[in-house]
Design a protein around this motif. Structure first.
Motif, PDB file in Angstrom:
ATOM      1  N   GLU A  48       0.849  -1.191   0.000  1.00  0.00           N
ATOM      2  CA  GLU A  48       0.000   0.000   0.000  1.00  0.00           C
ATOM      3  C   GLU A  48       0.883   1.238   0.000  1.00  0.00           C
ATOM      4  OE1 GLU A  48      -2.933   0.107   3.020  1.00  0.00           O
ATOM      5  OE2 GLU A  48      -3.315  -2.039   2.886  1.00  0.00           O
ATOM      6  N   MET A  49       0.334   2.304  -0.540  1.00  0.00           N
ATOM      7  CA  MET A  49       1.071   3.554  -0.545  1.00  0.00           C
ATOM      8  C   MET A  49       1.147   4.102   0.863  1.00  0.00           C
ATOM      9  SD  MET A  49       0.503   6.303  -3.499  1.00  0.00           S
ATOM     10  CE  MET A  49      -0.788   5.761  -4.549  1.00  0.00           C
ATOM     11  N   THR A  50       2.316   4.534   1.210  1.00  0.00           N
ATOM     12  CA  THR A  50       2.447   5.166   2.512  1.00  0.00           C
ATOM     13  C   THR A  50       1.965   6.602   2.412  1.00  0.00           C
ATOM     14  OG1 THR A  50       4.689   5.886   2.054  1.00  0.00           O
ATOM     15  CG2 THR A  50       4.435   3.726   3.070  1.00  0.00           C
ATOM     16  N   MET A  51       1.855   7.243   3.526  1.00  0.00           N
ATOM     17  CA  MET A  51       1.363   8.614   3.556  1.00  0.00           C
ATOM     18  C   MET A  51       2.288   9.544   2.789  1.00  0.00           C
ATOM     19  SD  MET A  51      -1.086  10.516   4.585  1.00  0.00           S
ATOM     20  CE  MET A  51      -1.911  10.040   6.072  1.00  0.00           C
ATOM     21  N   SER A  52       3.590   9.332   2.905  1.00  0.00           N
ATOM     22  CA  SER A  52       4.512  10.236   2.236  1.00  0.00           C
ATOM     23  C   SER A  52       4.449  10.069   0.716  1.00  0.00           C
ATOM     24  CB  SER A  52       5.935  10.018   2.731  1.00  0.00           C
ATOM     25  OG  SER A  52       6.353   8.702   2.448  1.00  0.00           O
ATOM     26  N   GLU A  53       4.281   8.850   0.224  1.00  0.00           N
ATOM     27  CA  GLU A  53       4.164   8.643  -1.215  1.00  0.00           C
ATOM     28  C   GLU A  53       2.897   9.294  -1.759  1.00  0.00           C
ATOM     29  OE1 GLU A  53       5.878   4.644  -2.885  1.00  0.00           O
ATOM     30  OE2 GLU A  53       4.782   4.288  -1.006  1.00  0.00           O
ATOM     31  N   ARG A  62       1.329  11.829  -0.474  1.00  0.00           N
ATOM     32  CA  ARG A  62       1.520  13.282  -0.427  1.00  0.00           C
ATOM     33  C   ARG A  62       2.427  13.742  -1.566  1.00  0.00           C
ATOM     34  NH1 ARG A  62       4.528  16.762   4.183  1.00  0.00           N
ATOM     35  NH2 ARG A  62       3.719  18.773   3.586  1.00  0.00           N
ATOM     36  N   ARG A  63       3.482  12.985  -1.826  1.00  0.00           N
ATOM     37  CA  ARG A  63       4.410  13.326  -2.903  1.00  0.00           C
ATOM     38  C   ARG A  63       3.686  13.304  -4.252  1.00  0.00           C
ATOM     39  NH1 ARG A  63       8.046   9.071  -3.029  1.00  0.00           N
ATOM     40  NH2 ARG A  63       8.531   9.626  -0.882  1.00  0.00           N
ATOM     41  N   ASN A  64       2.853  12.305  -4.470  1.00  0.00           N
ATOM     42  CA  ASN A  64       2.116  12.219  -5.726  1.00  0.00           C
ATOM     43  C   ASN A  64       1.121  13.366  -5.879  1.00  0.00           C
ATOM     44  OD1 ASN A  64       3.474   9.948  -6.546  1.00  0.00           O
ATOM     45  ND2 ASN A  64       1.980   8.541  -5.658  1.00  0.00           N
ATOM     46  N   ARG A  65       0.477  13.749  -4.791  1.00  0.00           N
ATOM     47  CA  ARG A  65      -0.445  14.891  -4.853  1.00  0.00           C
ATOM     48  C   ARG A  65       0.299  16.164  -5.209  1.00  0.00           C
ATOM     49  NH1 ARG A  65      -2.678  13.280   0.079  1.00  0.00           N
ATOM     50  NH2 ARG A  65      -1.680  15.066   1.054  1.00  0.00           N
TER      51      ARG A  65
END
Length: 66
Positions: free
Chosen positions: A6-11, A13-16
């Motif tokens: 699963e995508m972590t929170m930082s990934e 956020r980075r994608n957004r």
């Protein structure tokens, strides 16, 4: 057992942030030829205005131009 990453929170956020940055970039539709023509037109108008002001000031000073 299959592990699904699963995508972590930082990934996430980075994608957004990447998506937001890419959305803000505007494309420049003005070609190089159009830019050169525009600059030449502005310079020509400036030169014509300067010459007209020069002749106007000479005519007000009482000099016969033509």
């Amino acid at each position: 057992m299959v592990m699904v990453r699963e995508m972590t929170m930082s990934e996430s956020r980075r994608n957004r942030r990447k998506a937001k940055k890419n959305k803000r970039q505007s494309k420049n539709d003005i070609s190089q030829k159009d830019k050169i023509i525009c600059i030449l037109a502005i310079v020509t108008i400036f030169i014509i205005a300067a010459v007209a002001a020069y002749y106007y000031s000479l005519s007000k000073a009482g000099v016969n131009l033509f």
